[in-house]
Each structure stands twice: as structure tokens, then as C-alpha cells.
Enzyme design. Sequence first.
Site, PDB file in Angstrom:
ATOM      1  N   THR A 191      17.880 -15.486  38.910  1.00  0.00           N
ATOM      2  CA  THR A 191      17.250 -15.589  37.594  1.00  0.00           C
ATOM      3  C   THR A 191      15.897 -16.285  37.761  1.00  0.00           C
ATOM      4  OG1 THR A 191      17.664 -15.979  35.244  1.00  0.00           O
ATOM      5  CG2 THR A 191      18.359 -17.744  36.742  1.00  0.00           C
ATOM      6  N   CYS A 210      15.368 -23.793  30.054  1.00  0.00           N
ATOM      7  CA  CYS A 210      16.647 -23.102  30.184  1.00  0.00           C
ATOM      8  C   CYS A 210      17.415 -23.665  31.382  1.00  0.00           C
ATOM      9  CB  CYS A 210      16.440 -21.609  30.407  1.00  0.00           C
ATOM     10  SG  CYS A 210      15.677 -20.758  29.011  1.00  0.00           S
ATOM     11  N   HIS A 230      22.192 -17.582  32.337  1.00  0.00           N
ATOM     12  CA  HIS A 230      20.891 -18.161  31.989  1.00  0.00           C
ATOM     13  C   HIS A 230      20.955 -18.652  30.531  1.00  0.00           C
ATOM     14  CE1 HIS A 230      16.266 -17.837  32.448  1.00  0.00           C
ATOM     15  NE2 HIS A 230      16.482 -18.399  31.270  1.00  0.00           N
TER      16      HIS A 230
END
Lengths: 209, 167
Positions: free
Chosen positions: B29, B35, B52
Site C-alpha cells: 500500500t 492513514c 489501509h
Amino acid sequence: MMNNNPELSAVHLDALREISNIGMGNAITSLAQLLDRRINMSVPLATFMPFEETIQLVGGPEELVSCVSVRLSGDVPGMVLFVFNSKSTYRLVDLLMGLDPGTTGELDEMGESAVKEVGNVLTGSFISAIYSLTALDIKSAVPMFAYDMLGAVLTSLMVASGRTEDRVLVLETRLFQEQAEASISGHFFMLAEPGSINKLIDALGFSMT
Amino acid sequence: MELAAKSVAEIQVGIADYKIARNPCRLITLGLGSCVGVSLYDPVTKVGGLLHVMLPDSTQFNNVSKPAKFADLGIPLLIKEMRAMGVNTGRLQAKLVGGAQMFSGLDDKLTLNIGQRNTEKSREILKRLGIPILAEEVGGNRGRTMILDTQTGDVLIRTLGNKMKVV
């Protein structure tokens, strides 16, 4: 009340594009004065898109960028932001500090404040143009700055501003300064909440019905 | 391109999304800021999952279209899907990456530190589910790319201008 997934008509999108045009026109005029250089802009884009796709408008998620953002409140809650890739960031610093093109290759504290200054000028003149056009009450917060991976920067910004629903209104313009050894290109975004889109369009004399 | 020893499949995990893969595979990711990337790995079956997370808590929102966006819904969802693939959840090991504060400046509303809240909520959910956290690379002000290698359970972390870090 407007529905939650606004798909505006072509006329409304035109109106928003016009707002973007005027705001950006004012912003790049200020930047041109600051840099003493001619700056061009692309035809603004006004569209709804999933917010992840705004990243792709600028580049790859891991690309190094600088970003200045200003949160708006009042009649038009939302966010305006400018993004420059690293090359353009360094060139902005060269131009602002009167250095030879190619001198700057990383962002030190001085460079960072130079880029922040450019961002402040751009966002400030964009907002004041919208204000004089619409007479809406637009309050802007202090500018925020980031210099890192594009994906990390934009996503964090949208999370912090609460703009994570499936589709957001994006007004996007590219600005560029062409010069053999020192071209600059940047992206401008305005992210707005559905309610503020209504108000902007109303203020321009288009009704939302 | 070097293909010889490195032709391991790579699966990208989007924002507010999750993916599960069997060995050999790398789940990746890109550009985690505030995040948090949550990896879950079963060392016996070598099944890995990567999530995520954008926001900590779904209960603060009226309509939730994407559960994977939230730590409180996304982690249980990932575990459920992994169990459906035959993973014994008692063997799962977690790693956390991200949760940074990307912006500097004085706008309080933008410095609410969602990154930290994402990290804390993820820890809380994992603890409640009895899943140990083997490693964390969280906080700070840098964007991170996270890669889970299902061959080893290693998590690789890329930041701009630095060497790849393995946890």
C-alpha cells in the site's frame, strides 16, 4: 435540499469552472508579480471524482511534492490547496531567492518558507477573487504545509478536512511557467462540501433547481 | 527489469481497502500519511492480509459505505475474510505502519492528529481480538509505503530519501 450525491448539470459545472478561472487568474497574476515571470494556466477542470483519483491528476502516490493548503469556513466550507512536484518546488525557490536555475536541489528551512510564501500568495489571492465575485462570507484558516509523498499528503489532507465520501467536487487547474531550463508546473484544487457548492452557484446567479 | 528471483506477484491495496494473499506474494500500500496500514499474517499457512485504514471510528458517521475505511470495522472484516480462507485466527500476528502527522502549521482543525487516533484505535481493536502486535512503525511526520511479504511475514517500509526498513 440537495441530494447527497450531487451530479450537477453542465451549466452548473460551467459556473464552477468560471469561479475557478477567475480565482486562479487572480492567483497567478499575484505569483507572476512575485516572481517577475509570465505564468500560464490551463483551462480549469470542474468535476466530481472519487477523492483517490485526485492523486492521479498530479502524479504517482510516492512522488515527492510540496503542498500548501488553506481550510475555508463561513459560507463555503472546504479547502483550497496547491501542489508542486519536487522539481517545480526547487525552481520556485531558485526564482524567489534570485538563484541560478538548478541551484536548489533540496528543501532547507529557507526554501521551505519561500514555498510557503508562494502558497500563501496563491491561496490568498484565489480566495479574495472569489470573495469579490460572490460577496460570500469566506473565512480562511492559517495555511498548512507538507513536503512528502503525494499520496500521503493528499489523503491526510482530505481525511483531516472530512472530505472522504465517495465523490468530491474538484476544481483543478494546472499552472506552468515555461522556460528552457526552469519550467514550473503546479496543481490547484478546491474541494468543497455540497452545501457550499449550492451557495457558490447561487451567488453567481444560477439557481440549483 | 530483474525478473529472475524477484517475480513474486505484487498486489496493491488501495486507500480504505484490504487484500488477502497466499504465499508467494507481496501486498503493498502506497503513501500512508495519517492513514494506518494494518498487516495480519499467519506464519503457518503463510496467508497475509493488508488493510489501509483512513479513520479510527465508524460510529461517528451516519452512513458507512466502506467498512474498510475504519479501524473498528476494517480489522474485524479482514480477520473474518482470512478465517474464511482457512486461517486460524489464534496464530495471527499484526504489524502497524503509518499514523503520521503530515502537515505543519497552526490550523488546529487540521492538526487533530487523526494519525495518532488511527494508531490507537487499531491497537485497541487488535488487543480486544487478542491479536499480538509484533512491530510498529508509527507516528512522526513522514509518508510511508508498506509492503507485506507473505514468504516471511516481514513488513518493508519505504520513506522518501531513506533506505527500506524491515520490521
